[in-house]
Design an enzyme around this catalytic site. Structure first.
Site, PDB file in Angstrom:
ATOM      1  N   ASP A  29     -28.168 -23.102  44.651  1.00 51.37           N
ATOM      2  CA  ASP A  29     -29.091 -24.040  45.291  1.00 51.37           C
ATOM      3  C   ASP A  29     -30.520 -23.578  45.051  1.00 51.37           C
ATOM      4  O   ASP A  29     -30.836 -22.387  45.137  1.00 51.37           O
ATOM      5  CB  ASP A  29     -28.800 -24.110  46.794  1.00 51.37           C
ATOM      6  N   ASN A  85     -22.124 -32.278  53.407  1.00 53.83           N
ATOM      7  CA  ASN A  85     -22.966 -33.114  54.254  1.00 53.83           C
ATOM      8  C   ASN A  85     -22.773 -34.565  53.820  1.00 53.83           C
ATOM      9  O   ASN A  85     -22.840 -34.876  52.626  1.00 53.83           O
ATOM     10  CB  ASN A  85     -24.442 -32.723  54.110  1.00 53.83           C
ATOM     11  N   GLY A  91     -27.778 -34.612  56.991  1.00 52.99           N
ATOM     12  CA  GLY A  91     -28.759 -33.938  56.137  1.00 52.99           C
ATOM     13  C   GLY A  91     -28.496 -34.092  54.653  1.00 52.99           C
ATOM     14  O   GLY A  91     -29.072 -33.347  53.854  1.00 52.99           O
ATOM     15  N   GLN A  92     -27.643 -35.056  54.259  1.00 51.49           N
ATOM     16  CA  GLN A  92     -27.402 -35.249  52.825  1.00 51.49           C
ATOM     17  C   GLN A  92     -28.676 -35.798  52.171  1.00 51.49           C
ATOM     18  O   GLN A  92     -29.226 -36.809  52.606  1.00 51.49           O
ATOM     19  CB  GLN A  92     -26.236 -36.219  52.583  1.00 51.49           C
ATOM     20  N   HIS A  98     -21.170 -32.975  46.796  1.00 54.97           N
ATOM     21  CA  HIS A  98     -21.323 -31.543  46.486  1.00 54.97           C
ATOM     22  C   HIS A  98     -20.854 -30.721  47.677  1.00 54.97           C
ATOM     23  O   HIS A  98     -21.112 -31.060  48.826  1.00 54.97           O
ATOM     24  CB  HIS A  98     -22.772 -31.192  46.119  1.00 54.97           C
ATOM     25  N   LEU A  99     -20.175 -29.634  47.352  1.00 54.47           N
ATOM     26  CA  LEU A  99     -19.652 -28.713  48.358  1.00 54.47           C
ATOM     27  C   LEU A  99     -20.550 -27.487  48.391  1.00 54.47           C
ATOM     28  O   LEU A  99     -20.677 -26.770  47.390  1.00 54.47           O
ATOM     29  CB  LEU A  99     -18.219 -28.329  47.985  1.00 54.47           C
ATOM     30  N   HIS A 100     -21.207 -27.282  49.540  1.00 54.11           N
ATOM     31  CA  HIS A 100     -22.034 -26.082  49.709  1.00 54.11           C
ATOM     32  C   HIS A 100     -21.122 -24.878  49.957  1.00 54.11           C
ATOM     33  O   HIS A 100     -20.189 -24.953  50.770  1.00 54.11           O
ATOM     34  CB  HIS A 100     -22.950 -26.213  50.935  1.00 54.11           C
TER      35      HIS A 100
HETATM   36  P1  5GP Z   1     -27.639 -31.901  50.714  1.00 61.73           P
HETATM   37  O1  5GP Z   1     -28.886 -31.776  51.546  1.00 61.73           O
HETATM   38  O2  5GP Z   1     -27.587 -33.245  50.004  1.00 61.73           O
HETATM   39  O3  5GP Z   1     -26.360 -31.594  51.444  1.00 61.73           O
HETATM   40  O4  5GP Z   1     -27.743 -30.786  49.606  1.00 61.73           O
HETATM   41  C1  5GP Z   1     -28.522 -30.925  48.475  1.00 61.73           C
HETATM   42  C2  5GP Z   1     -28.933 -29.561  48.061  1.00 61.73           C
HETATM   43  O5  5GP Z   1     -29.458 -29.635  46.741  1.00 61.73           O
HETATM   44  C3  5GP Z   1     -30.023 -28.943  48.934  1.00 61.73           C
HETATM   45  O6  5GP Z   1     -29.548 -27.759  49.556  1.00 61.73           O
HETATM   46  C4  5GP Z   1     -31.171 -28.694  47.966  1.00 61.73           C
HETATM   47  O7  5GP Z   1     -31.864 -27.483  48.208  1.00 61.73           O
HETATM   48  C5  5GP Z   1     -30.474 -28.693  46.613  1.00 61.73           C
HETATM   49  N1  5GP Z   1     -31.315 -29.110  45.512  1.00 61.73           N
HETATM   50  C6  5GP Z   1     -32.200 -30.143  45.510  1.00 61.73           C
HETATM   51  N2  5GP Z   1     -32.789 -30.252  44.302  1.00 61.73           N
HETATM   52  C7  5GP Z   1     -32.256 -29.279  43.523  1.00 61.73           C
HETATM   53  C8  5GP Z   1     -32.460 -28.884  42.160  1.00 61.73           C
HETATM   54  O8  5GP Z   1     -33.250 -29.465  41.408  1.00 61.73           O
HETATM   55  N3  5GP Z   1     -31.739 -27.827  41.705  1.00 61.73           N
HETATM   56  C9  5GP Z   1     -30.840 -27.153  42.495  1.00 61.73           C
HETATM   57  N4  5GP Z   1     -30.197 -26.121  41.949  1.00 61.73           N
HETATM   58  N5  5GP Z   1     -30.622 -27.503  43.784  1.00 61.73           N
HETATM   59  C10 5GP Z   1     -31.309 -28.537  44.288  1.00 61.73           C
END
Ligand code: 5GP
Length: 112
Positions: A29, A85, A91-92, A98-100
């Site tokens: 991330d 998320n 918070g998506q 995607h799986l954190h």
């Molecule tokens: P979400 O908030 O949708 O569950 O997770 C999206 C994640 O993608 C966030 O934790 C954010 O930091 C990450 N992210 C956003 N833009 C980029 C990027 O350009 N590269 C990478 N490696 N991660 C990203």
């Protein structure tokens, strides 16, 4: 319009890739919330868990197999968290499933 993660899969934008196979890719991330914060992303363009059908069950299971592999690779022997998320309240921010995988420090529960 391809999502950010589709562009990473296509190598149109860079990422620190830690794992890849024919079904998914995993990369660090860009704004890590823990010492280890990796995103496991299916190559199939699913928007969120809401988009997952029974036909996707093997793929979603595979994401967890890969998550466990990454946790071992990262030495997360004290535990780790896996999170999808879904939607704005959760918070998506990227509309590609995607799986954190988070670990490397104690993680509070319940989440904020
Ligand atoms: P979400 O908030 O949708 O569950 O997770 C999206 C994640 O993608 C966030 O934790 C954010 O930091 C990450 N992210 C956003 N833009 C980029 C990027 O350009 N590269 C990478 N490696 N991660 C990203």
């Amino acid at each position: 319009m391809p999502t950010l993660f589709e562009k990473i899969i296509a190598r149109e934008i860079p990422a620190d890739i830690v794992y890849e196979d024919d079904r998914c890719i995993a990369f660090r991330d860009i704004a890590p919330k823990a010492p280890t914060h990796v995103l496991v992303v299916p190559k199939k363009a699913l928007t969120s868990v809401d988009d997952v059908t029974a036909a996707d069950a093997p793929l979603v299971g595979h994401l967890f197999v890969v998550a466990a592999h990454i946790a071992a690779q990262e030495g997360l022997t004290n535990g780790y968290r896996t999170v999808f998320n879904t939607g704005r309240d959760a918070g998506q921010t990227v509309d590609h499933l995607h799986l954190h995988v988070l670990g490397g420090r104690p993680l509070a529960w319940p989440p904020g």
